[in-house]
Scaffold this motif. Structure first.
Motif, PDB file in Angstrom:
ATOM      1  N   LEU A  61       0.823  -1.205   0.000  1.00 53.93           N
ATOM      2  CA  LEU A  61       0.000   0.000   0.000  1.00 53.93           C
ATOM      3  C   LEU A  61       0.860   1.260   0.000  1.00 53.93           C
ATOM      4  O   LEU A  61       0.541   2.244  -0.676  1.00 53.93           O
ATOM      5  N   THR A  62       1.954   1.233   0.744  1.00 56.08           N
ATOM      6  CA  THR A  62       2.867   2.377   0.769  1.00 56.08           C
ATOM      7  C   THR A  62       3.485   2.606  -0.606  1.00 56.08           C
ATOM      8  O   THR A  62       3.533   3.731  -1.109  1.00 56.08           O
ATOM      9  N   ALA A  64       2.284   1.587  -3.456  1.00 60.29           N
ATOM     10  CA  ALA A  64       1.226   2.005  -4.383  1.00 60.29           C
ATOM     11  C   ALA A  64       0.982   3.505  -4.262  1.00 60.29           C
ATOM     12  O   ALA A  64       0.861   4.205  -5.275  1.00 60.29           O
ATOM     13  N   ALA A  65       0.944   4.005  -3.036  1.00 61.53           N
ATOM     14  CA  ALA A  65       0.750   5.446  -2.830  1.00 61.53           C
ATOM     15  C   ALA A  65       1.925   6.241  -3.385  1.00 61.53           C
ATOM     16  O   ALA A  65       1.734   7.281  -4.037  1.00 61.53           O
ATOM     17  N   LEU A  66       3.138   5.764  -3.157  1.00 65.61           N
ATOM     18  CA  LEU A  66       4.320   6.454  -3.689  1.00 65.61           C
ATOM     19  C   LEU A  66       4.324   6.434  -5.212  1.00 65.61           C
ATOM     20  O   LEU A  66       4.687   7.425  -5.857  1.00 65.61           O
ATOM     21  N   SER A  67       3.921   5.317  -5.804  1.00 65.33           N
ATOM     22  CA  SER A  67       3.891   5.210  -7.267  1.00 65.33           C
ATOM     23  C   SER A  67       2.852   6.142  -7.874  1.00 65.33           C
ATOM     24  O   SER A  67       3.110   6.802  -8.886  1.00 65.33           O
ATOM     25  N   LEU A  68       1.673   6.189  -7.261  1.00 67.80           N
ATOM     26  CA  LEU A  68       0.662   7.131  -7.743  1.00 67.80           C
ATOM     27  C   LEU A  68       1.118   8.573  -7.536  1.00 67.80           C
ATOM     28  O   LEU A  68       0.837   9.442  -8.368  1.00 67.80           O
ATOM     29  N   GLY A  69       1.828   8.830  -6.438  1.00 62.02           N
ATOM     30  CA  GLY A  69       2.391  10.156  -6.211  1.00 62.02           C
ATOM     31  C   GLY A  69       3.415  10.529  -7.272  1.00 62.02           C
ATOM     32  O   GLY A  69       3.467  11.678  -7.727  1.00 62.02           O
ATOM     33  N   TRP A  72       1.398  11.423 -10.314  1.00 66.19           N
ATOM     34  CA  TRP A  72       0.739  12.723 -10.134  1.00 66.19           C
ATOM     35  C   TRP A  72       1.747  13.871 -10.226  1.00 66.19           C
ATOM     36  O   TRP A  72       1.473  14.913 -10.812  1.00 66.19           O
ATOM     37  N   CYS A 120       3.691  -2.316  -8.307  1.00 62.71           N
ATOM     38  CA  CYS A 120       3.942  -0.900  -8.008  1.00 62.71           C
ATOM     39  C   CYS A 120       5.269  -0.443  -8.613  1.00 62.71           C
ATOM     40  O   CYS A 120       5.370   0.666  -9.140  1.00 62.71           O
ATOM     41  N   SER A 124       5.604   2.450 -11.550  1.00 60.14           N
ATOM     42  CA  SER A 124       6.437   3.651 -11.441  1.00 60.14           C
ATOM     43  C   SER A 124       7.582   3.621 -12.447  1.00 60.14           C
ATOM     44  O   SER A 124       7.979   4.664 -12.976  1.00 60.14           O
TER      45      SER A 124
END
Length: 138
Positions: A61-62, A64-69, A72, A120, A124
């Motif tokens: 989950l961490t 995934a959030a970093l990859s989406l960040g 973005w 993930c 990225s």
């Protein structure tokens, strides 16, 4: 050798898809931004190997959030998101097939022969290589 060819193909897909969809990518179009994207990708990749989490779900989950960040911050295009997800899916599928057939092996797989955070990293990496390809296409 094959890895470099696939990386080049992915990098060239991004500007081709952008022009095919008629949506030129104009967000942060300079080499400094591309190099920052590469640095963030290296950091995400390093985090996947070095950070200790209580379980793989937290790590996944961490990441995934970093990859989406990363997407973005350095891309923000629908084509970039779609290609990133497609690349993550296909690369994960290919990796699963390679592990299943004994070409590669993970010491502690937790998701269908592989590590759960691997998509993930592929996502990225796809965004990063896409930014390089877009910059080279300019």
């Amino acid at each position: 050798p094959l890895c470099f060819v696939l990386t080049a193909v992915v990098g060239l897909l991004y500007p081709c898809i952008d022009s095919h969809l008629g949506e030129p990518h104009k967000f942060k179009r300079e080499w400094a931004s591309v190099m920052r994207c590469v640095a963030v990708f290296v950091g995400i990749n390093h985090a996947s190997a070095k950070l200790d989490f209580a379980n793989n779900v937290q790590l996944s989950l961490t990441l995934a959030a970093l990859s989406l960040g990363l997407w973005w911050t350095f891309d923000r295009s629908r084509s970039g998101l779609g290609l990133g997800i497609t690349i993550a899916f296909l690369a994960t599928l290919i990796t699963q097939l390679l592990v299943y057939n004994g070409v590669y092996q993970y010491t502690s797989p937790d998701f269908l022969y592989i590590r759960s955070w691997l998509p993930c990293i592929f996502f990225s990496g796809g965004v990063t290589v896409g930014n390089i390809g877009r910059q080279l296409a300019m």
